[in-house]
Design a protein around this motif. Structure first.
Motif, PDB file in Angstrom:
ATOM      1  N   UNK A   5       0.709  -1.224  -0.060  1.00 27.55           N
ATOM      2  CA  UNK A   5      -0.037   0.059  -0.003  1.00 27.55           C
ATOM      3  C   UNK A   5       0.891   1.317   0.000  1.00 27.55           C
ATOM      4  N   UNK A   6       2.109   1.241  -0.285  1.00 24.62           N
ATOM      5  CA  UNK A   6       3.127   2.499  -0.303  1.00 24.62           C
ATOM      6  C   UNK A   6       2.723   3.399  -1.290  1.00 24.62           C
ATOM      7  N   UNK A   7       2.569   4.646  -0.749  1.00 30.66           N
ATOM      8  CA  UNK A   7       1.997   5.662  -1.669  1.00 30.66           C
ATOM      9  C   UNK A   7       3.084   6.551  -2.108  1.00 30.66           C
ATOM     10  N   UNK A   8       4.195   6.890  -1.233  1.00 27.68           N
ATOM     11  CA  UNK A   8       5.069   7.770  -1.232  1.00 27.68           C
ATOM     12  C   UNK A   8       6.537   7.398  -0.822  1.00 27.68           C
ATOM     13  N   UNK A   9       7.302   7.858  -1.608  1.00 24.76           N
ATOM     14  CA  UNK A   9       8.939   7.587  -1.263  1.00 24.76           C
ATOM     15  C   UNK A   9       9.351   9.000  -1.025  1.00 24.76           C
ATOM     16  N   UNK A  10       9.639   9.609   0.021  1.00 21.49           N
ATOM     17  CA  UNK A  10      10.310  11.071   0.273  1.00 21.49           C
ATOM     18  C   UNK A  10      11.728  11.251  -0.125  1.00 21.49           C
ATOM     19  N   UNK A  11      11.884  12.468  -0.082  1.00 23.43           N
ATOM     20  CA  UNK A  11      13.463  12.837  -0.705  1.00 23.43           C
ATOM     21  C   UNK A  11      14.386  12.354   0.077  1.00 23.43           C
ATOM     22  N   UNK A  12      15.284  11.778  -0.480  1.00 19.93           N
ATOM     23  CA  UNK A  12      16.699  10.973  -0.128  1.00 19.93           C
ATOM     24  C   UNK A  12      16.605   9.920   0.615  1.00 19.93           C
ATOM     25  N   UNK A  13      15.354   9.150   0.563  1.00 18.52           N
ATOM     26  CA  UNK A  13      15.174   8.171   1.339  1.00 18.52           C
ATOM     27  C   UNK A  13      16.204   6.965   1.328  1.00 18.52           C
ATOM     28  N   UNK A  14      16.457   6.670   0.127  1.00 17.25           N
ATOM     29  CA  UNK A  14      17.300   5.652  -0.063  1.00 17.25           C
ATOM     30  C   UNK A  14      18.788   6.121  -0.495  1.00 17.25           C
ATOM     31  N   UNK A  15      19.001   7.579  -0.489  1.00 25.55           N
ATOM     32  CA  UNK A  15      20.168   8.115  -1.216  1.00 25.55           C
ATOM     33  C   UNK A  15      21.297   7.432  -0.369  1.00 25.55           C
ATOM     34  N   UNK A  16      22.344   7.103  -1.492  1.00 28.14           N
ATOM     35  CA  UNK A  16      23.715   6.439  -1.198  1.00 28.14           C
ATOM     36  C   UNK A  16      23.748   5.213  -0.437  1.00 28.14           C
ATOM     37  N   UNK A  17      22.838   4.375  -1.067  1.00 28.60           N
ATOM     38  CA  UNK A  17      22.565   3.086  -0.475  1.00 28.60           C
ATOM     39  C   UNK A  17      23.217   2.113  -1.453  1.00 28.60           C
ATOM     40  N   UNK A  18      23.410   1.096  -1.174  1.00 27.52           N
ATOM     41  CA  UNK A  18      23.721  -0.213  -2.448  1.00 27.52           C
ATOM     42  C   UNK A  18      22.641  -0.757  -3.065  1.00 27.52           C
ATOM     43  N   UNK A  19      21.478  -0.424  -2.896  1.00 23.30           N
ATOM     44  CA  UNK A  19      20.522  -1.071  -3.783  1.00 23.30           C
ATOM     45  C   UNK A  19      20.777  -1.521  -5.106  1.00 23.30           C
ATOM     46  N   UNK A  20      20.369  -2.631  -5.431  1.00 27.33           N
ATOM     47  CA  UNK A  20      20.974  -2.976  -6.655  1.00 27.33           C
ATOM     48  C   UNK A  20      19.575  -3.213  -7.597  1.00 27.33           C
ATOM     49  N   UNK A  21      18.487  -3.328  -7.219  1.00 20.00           N
ATOM     50  CA  UNK A  21      17.213  -3.235  -8.046  1.00 20.00           C
ATOM     51  C   UNK A  21      16.073  -3.090  -7.016  1.00 20.00           C
TER      52      UNK A  21
END
Length: 203
Positions: A91-107
């Motif tokens: 049910x996720x509606x928003x991902x706000x600013x810099x939420x995942x900035x500078x992580x190592x997420x690949x996909x």
């Protein structure tokens, strides 16, 4: 979990109680030894606030189905965070600013009901190569630098997206292909949105 509840602690592992609904600002900020957060399938968690898990050593995170908002800087600089799992019934509606900035997420898979990816949400995720966009996506806005400085190779513009903001995909040097739906509602591609990318085809 209240503000700064575990700030700067040496906690290594945490299980989120099933009836917990909110993790407040800075709750686990700078818990450098925190590697694992377990979330039960029946979790009622709805909001993760500012800097809640920033600067931790979390390696993976599962988005609970009832979570509606990931706030600003929630996982910023989690340099070991590689995997974020999204359930089909999210049910996720928003991902706000810099939420995942500078992580190592690949996909990353965009949940179908997500409407906004805010400024710098995935900026400087240097290992991010794949973004999955479902056909029934309700995404409407991609903010400034949302995916800038990533390794994304292709991107499908969701049909209801109306705006791609300044520098949204700036310096995505591996980005070669951008697909548009025939019924696209896109109204604006702003300044340098795809600047310094390697786009070879637009469909």
């Amino acid at each position: 979990i209240g503000e700064k509840a575990f700030l700067n602690s040496s906690i290594e592992y945490f299980t989120i109680p099933p009836h917990l609904t909110k993790i407040c600002n800075y709750a686990f900020f700078h818990c450098e030894k925190l590697k694992k957060v377990d979330i039960p399938a029946n979790s009622e968690l709805r909001i993760i606030e500012n800097y809640a898990f920033g600067n931790t050593s979390i390696e993976s995170f599962t988005i609970p189905p009832h979570l509606t908002k990931i706030d600003k800087n929630a996982f910023i600089q989690c340099s070991k965070l590689k995997k974020v799992e999204i359930p089909e019934n999210s049910q996720l509606l928003t991902i706000e600013s810099s939420a995942f900035e500078k992580t190592s997420i690949e996909s990353f898979t965009i949940p179908p009901h997500l409407t906004k990816i805010d400024n710098s949400a995935f900026n400087a995720c240097l290992k991010l190569r794949t973004i999955h966009v479902p056909e029934n996506s309700e995404l409407r806005t991609i903010g400034d630098k949302a995916f800038a400085n990533t390794e994304i190779e292709s991107f499908t513009i969701p049909p209801h997206l109306t705006k791609i903001s300044d520098h949204a995909f700036y310096q995505c040097r591996n980005l070669q292909k951008v697909d548009f739906h025939s019924n696209s509602e896109l109204q604006a591609i702003e300044n340098l949105a795809f600047g310094y990318s390697s786009i070879e085809s637009l469909f």
